[in-house]
Design a protein around this motif. Sequence first.
Motif, short mmCIF file in Angstrom:
data_model
loop_
_atom_site.label_atom_id
_atom_site.label_comp_id
_atom_site.label_asym_id
_atom_site.label_seq_id
_atom_site.Cartn_x
_atom_site.Cartn_y
_atom_site.Cartn_z
N ALA A 101 0.84 -1.20 0.00
CA ALA A 101 0.00 0.00 0.00
C ALA A 101 0.87 1.25 0.00
CB ALA A 101 -0.93 -0.01 1.22
N ASN A 102 1.91 1.23 0.82
CA ASN A 102 2.81 2.38 0.91
C ASN A 102 3.51 2.66 -0.41
OD1 ASN A 102 5.80 3.53 1.94
ND2 ASN A 102 4.03 4.34 3.04
N ALA A 103 3.84 1.59 -1.15
CA ALA A 103 4.51 1.75 -2.43
C ALA A 103 3.61 2.44 -3.45
CB ALA A 103 4.93 0.38 -2.97
N HIS A 104 2.31 2.46 -3.19
CA HIS A 104 1.36 3.14 -4.08
C HIS A 104 0.84 4.43 -3.46
CE1 HIS A 104 1.47 -0.81 -5.98
NE2 HIS A 104 1.06 -0.20 -7.07
N GLY A 105 1.64 5.00 -2.55
CA GLY A 105 1.32 6.31 -2.01
C GLY A 105 0.24 6.32 -0.95
N MET A 106 0.05 5.17 -0.28
CA MET A 106 -0.99 5.09 0.75
C MET A 106 -0.39 4.75 2.10
SD MET A 106 -4.01 2.99 -1.26
CE MET A 106 -2.89 1.82 -2.04
N ALA A 107 -0.92 5.35 3.15
CA ALA A 107 -0.63 4.92 4.51
C ALA A 107 -1.53 3.74 4.81
CB ALA A 107 -0.91 6.06 5.49
N ALA A 108 -1.08 2.85 5.68
CA ALA A 108 -1.88 1.66 5.99
C ALA A 108 -1.74 1.28 7.45
CB ALA A 108 -1.46 0.49 5.11
N LYS A 109 -2.81 0.80 8.02
CA LYS A 109 -2.80 0.26 9.38
C LYS A 109 -3.79 -0.89 9.43
CE LYS A 109 -4.97 1.96 12.85
NZ LYS A 109 -5.97 0.85 12.95
N PHE A 110 -3.61 -1.77 10.39
CA PHE A 110 -4.53 -2.89 10.53
C PHE A 110 -5.96 -2.41 10.75
CE2 PHE A 110 -0.88 -5.64 12.11
CZ PHE A 110 -0.85 -6.43 10.97
N SER A 111 -6.90 -3.14 10.14
CA SER A 111 -8.32 -2.87 10.42
C SER A 111 -8.75 -3.62 11.66
CB SER A 111 -9.18 -3.30 9.23
OG SER A 111 -9.04 -4.70 9.00
N GLY A 112 -7.98 -4.60 12.04
CA GLY A 112 -8.27 -5.39 13.24
C GLY A 112 -6.98 -6.01 13.73
N SER A 113 -6.95 -7.34 13.81
CA SER A 113 -5.78 -8.02 14.35
C SER A 113 -4.84 -8.54 13.28
CB SER A 113 -6.24 -9.20 15.22
OG SER A 113 -7.00 -8.73 16.29
N GLY A 114 -5.17 -8.35 12.03
CA GLY A 114 -4.30 -8.80 10.96
C GLY A 114 -5.08 -9.37 9.80
N GLY A 115 -4.42 -9.45 8.66
CA GLY A 115 -5.08 -9.99 7.48
C GLY A 115 -5.71 -8.94 6.59
N ALA A 116 -5.91 -7.74 7.12
CA ALA A 116 -6.49 -6.65 6.35
C ALA A 116 -5.99 -5.32 6.87
CB ALA A 116 -8.02 -6.69 6.41
N VAL A 117 -5.82 -4.37 5.97
CA VAL A 117 -5.39 -3.03 6.38
C VAL A 117 -6.30 -1.98 5.75
CG1 VAL A 117 -2.96 -3.61 6.74
CG2 VAL A 117 -3.73 -2.88 4.47
#
Length: 219
Positions: free
Chosen positions: A109-125
């Motif tokens: 996600a960061n490589a495409h100009g986006m910040a990212a964080k977990f939506s929960g405990s893992g597996g999705a941001v």
Amino acid sequence: ELVDKQGHGNYTPLDPSLLPTMYLAWNTMMAGDSGKVHSTVKERWRKGEKGLVDGMKEVGSFADAAVAALREGRPGDLAALMEKNFALRRKMYGDAVVGKRNIELAELANAHGMAAKFSGSGGAVVCLRKLKEEGGGGGGGNHNDAKTEDPFAFTEEEEAKIRLLFISKGYDFARIQVNPTASEPEVAMKKHASYFPKDGFKRTPSTSGLQSGLVLQID
């Protein structure tokens, strides 16, 4: 103490219209197990491990800062807070617990100009396109040239290209639509999704919720 008394923390309701356009990216090759991820955290907290206690307090400060940014009309500030959140989570839990695929997902996600964080405990941001700084570069592209008035949104063509790249690596990617009528998250199994050429997912509003809030739905 709050969790011990009521089983959860305090939640602050926000107007969904304050949210910028955001995206969800997820690992299609696994299902997360939050029990394993959090198996030692509660015990470490109860023992008063300084690094963990201080880290959790800092995470709470990120949430307070995010609420202030949204209410004061500074949604772009969320990107830096999201990146700090993810970095601190890696520091507190360790990369072995966070997981190689989860780290790769955030870095993609960061490589495409986006910040990212977990939506929960893992597996999705949850992903937010970072606003281009004056005179700066980066993978997010030039927002002024994008054929959209929303500085946080990619064009349909950009979204399609990004999604194909995510899929090629065992992930998926879609724009989030906020469901203001639902009172709890309702995310359907991917196998039940209906295909639409625009972004690959059919989205339908929930009518079962009784309260509005920042509930994200992709079904």
